[in-house]
Design a protein around this motif. Structure first.
Motif, mmCIF file in Angstrom:
data_model
loop_
_atom_site.group_PDB
_atom_site.id
_atom_site.type_symbol
_atom_site.label_atom_id
_atom_site.label_comp_id
_atom_site.label_asym_id
_atom_site.label_seq_id
_atom_site.Cartn_x
_atom_site.Cartn_y
_atom_site.Cartn_z
ATOM 1 N N GLY A 18 0.816 -1.212 0.000
ATOM 2 C CA GLY A 18 0.000 0.000 0.000
ATOM 3 C C GLY A 18 0.850 1.262 0.000
ATOM 4 N N LEU A 19 1.922 1.257 0.765
ATOM 5 C CA LEU A 19 2.808 2.431 0.812
ATOM 6 C C LEU A 19 3.527 2.643 -0.512
ATOM 7 C CD1 LEU A 19 4.318 2.122 4.400
ATOM 8 C CD2 LEU A 19 2.700 3.853 3.569
ATOM 9 N N TYR A 20 3.961 1.557 -1.149
ATOM 10 C CA TYR A 20 4.572 1.701 -2.473
ATOM 11 C C TYR A 20 3.573 2.299 -3.463
ATOM 12 C CZ TYR A 20 8.959 -0.788 -1.573
ATOM 13 O OH TYR A 20 10.204 -1.152 -1.120
ATOM 14 N N CYS A 21 2.327 1.854 -3.393
ATOM 15 C CA CYS A 21 1.303 2.403 -4.291
ATOM 16 C C CYS A 21 1.022 3.867 -3.977
ATOM 17 C CB CYS A 21 0.028 1.558 -4.229
ATOM 18 S SG CYS A 21 0.225 -0.069 -4.994
ATOM 19 N N VAL A 107 15.766 8.477 -7.757
ATOM 20 C CA VAL A 107 14.961 9.633 -8.179
ATOM 21 C C VAL A 107 14.748 10.606 -7.023
ATOM 22 C CG1 VAL A 107 12.693 10.352 -9.036
ATOM 23 C CG2 VAL A 107 13.838 8.357 -10.040
ATOM 24 N N ALA A 108 14.430 10.094 -5.844
ATOM 25 C CA ALA A 108 14.050 10.964 -4.724
ATOM 26 C C ALA A 108 15.226 11.759 -4.152
ATOM 27 C CB ALA A 108 13.389 10.145 -3.619
ATOM 28 N N ILE A 109 16.391 11.145 -4.058
ATOM 29 C CA ILE A 109 17.514 11.852 -3.425
ATOM 30 C C ILE A 109 17.911 13.097 -4.213
ATOM 31 C CG2 ILE A 109 19.956 11.676 -2.804
ATOM 32 C CD1 ILE A 109 19.315 8.847 -1.746
ATOM 33 N N PRO A 110 18.184 13.004 -5.522
ATOM 34 C CA PRO A 110 18.506 14.253 -6.226
ATOM 35 C C PRO A 110 17.318 15.206 -6.323
ATOM 36 C CG PRO A 110 18.616 12.370 -7.732
ATOM 37 C CD PRO A 110 18.385 11.834 -6.365
ATOM 38 N N ARG A 129 10.339 19.241 -0.523
ATOM 39 C CA ARG A 129 9.630 18.572 0.573
ATOM 40 C C ARG A 129 8.789 17.394 0.069
ATOM 41 N NH1 ARG A 129 10.389 23.657 0.888
ATOM 42 N NH2 ARG A 129 11.133 24.654 2.773
ATOM 43 N N ILE A 130 8.254 17.534 -1.130
ATOM 44 C CA ILE A 130 7.467 16.439 -1.709
ATOM 45 C C ILE A 130 8.365 15.224 -1.919
ATOM 46 C CG2 ILE A 130 6.118 15.706 -3.723
ATOM 47 C CD1 ILE A 130 5.366 18.737 -4.033
ATOM 48 N N ALA A 131 9.546 15.448 -2.468
ATOM 49 C CA ALA A 131 10.492 14.350 -2.668
ATOM 50 C C ALA A 131 10.898 13.735 -1.336
ATOM 51 C CB ALA A 131 11.713 14.837 -3.433
ATOM 52 N N ALA A 132 11.065 14.557 -0.317
ATOM 53 C CA ALA A 132 11.451 14.049 1.002
ATOM 54 C C ALA A 132 10.368 13.134 1.570
ATOM 55 C CB ALA A 132 11.735 15.207 1.959
ATOM 56 N N VAL A 133 9.123 13.536 1.442
ATOM 57 C CA VAL A 133 8.013 12.711 1.937
ATOM 58 C C VAL A 133 7.953 11.392 1.175
ATOM 59 C CG1 VAL A 133 5.491 12.538 2.065
ATOM 60 C CG2 VAL A 133 6.645 14.632 2.828
ATOM 61 N N LEU A 134 8.056 11.459 -0.144
ATOM 62 C CA LEU A 134 8.010 10.234 -0.945
ATOM 63 C C LEU A 134 9.201 9.328 -0.627
ATOM 64 C CD1 LEU A 134 6.728 11.697 -4.319
ATOM 65 C CD2 LEU A 134 5.429 10.394 -2.612
ATOM 66 N N ILE A 138 8.866 5.478 0.731
ATOM 67 C CA ILE A 138 9.542 4.348 0.077
ATOM 68 C C ILE A 138 10.456 3.616 1.062
ATOM 69 C CG2 ILE A 138 11.302 3.774 -1.655
ATOM 70 C CD1 ILE A 138 9.887 5.864 -3.475
ATOM 71 N N LEU A 139 11.167 4.351 1.895
ATOM 72 C CA LEU A 139 12.030 3.709 2.893
ATOM 73 C C LEU A 139 11.224 2.886 3.887
ATOM 74 C CD1 LEU A 139 14.608 6.572 3.579
ATOM 75 C CD2 LEU A 139 15.060 4.375 2.451
ATOM 76 N N VAL A 140 10.112 3.439 4.373
ATOM 77 C CA VAL A 140 9.263 2.707 5.305
ATOM 78 C C VAL A 140 8.676 1.470 4.626
ATOM 79 C CG1 VAL A 140 7.119 2.812 6.655
ATOM 80 C CG2 VAL A 140 8.775 4.695 6.763
#
Length: 147
Positions: A18-21, A107-110, A129-134, A138-140
């Motif tokens: 669910g989190l990946y989706c 993708v998220a880090i840069p 901030r959007i990239a940080a949340v995503l 993904i990590l969780v």
């Protein structure tokens, strides 16, 4: 077997899927913004104004091209995350979990660090901030999927 997270049978792998989706949905929203929104964006215009740069035809063309390519890359990541989550990750395939993690990080880090630095340098709010949340989602999801 995966550890039960909630009473009623939801396990950590199901939550991870669910989190990946959810991360894919957020990534696809960014794909739409960068893929079809007018360019330059509001924050791009503000940054260009700092140097007195005008929005010349070629500058807009370059920014537009980069935004469209970025939108396509975000869309590809979103579709890949959904497929990985619903097919091999839900079947508990470790290589798929690693692929989703690596692609998400790539993708998220840069997408977080570069706009964050631009915001620090210019004082103009960027969408890092959007990239940080995503990235956190993904990590969780990855951690839950391997427990």
């Amino acid at each position: 077997m995966h550890t039960r997270l909630f009473e009623g049978g939801t396990d950590m792998l199901t939550v991870a899927v669910g989190l990946y989706c959810f991360a894919a949905l957020g990534t696809f929203a960014m794909a739409i913004v960068y893929g079809v929104a007018p360019v330059p964006t509001a924050y791009h215009r503000e940054i260009l104004k700092l140097d007195g740069s005008d929005k010349g035809k070629n500058a807009v063309r370059i920014i537009g091209a980069l935004c469209r390519v970025l939108g396509g890359a975000f869309a590809a990541l979103a579709f890949m995350l959904v497929w990985l989550a619903l097919v091999p990750i839900s079947a508990d395939v470790l290589s798929a979990k690693l692929a989703a993690l690596v692609a998400g990080l790539a993708v998220a880090i840069p997408s977080m660090i570069i706009p964050m630095q631009i915001e620090k340098d210019t004082g103009i709010r960027t969408p890092w901030r959007i990239a940080a949340v995503l990235l956190v989602v993904i990590l969780v999801a990855f951690v839950l999927s391997v427990l």
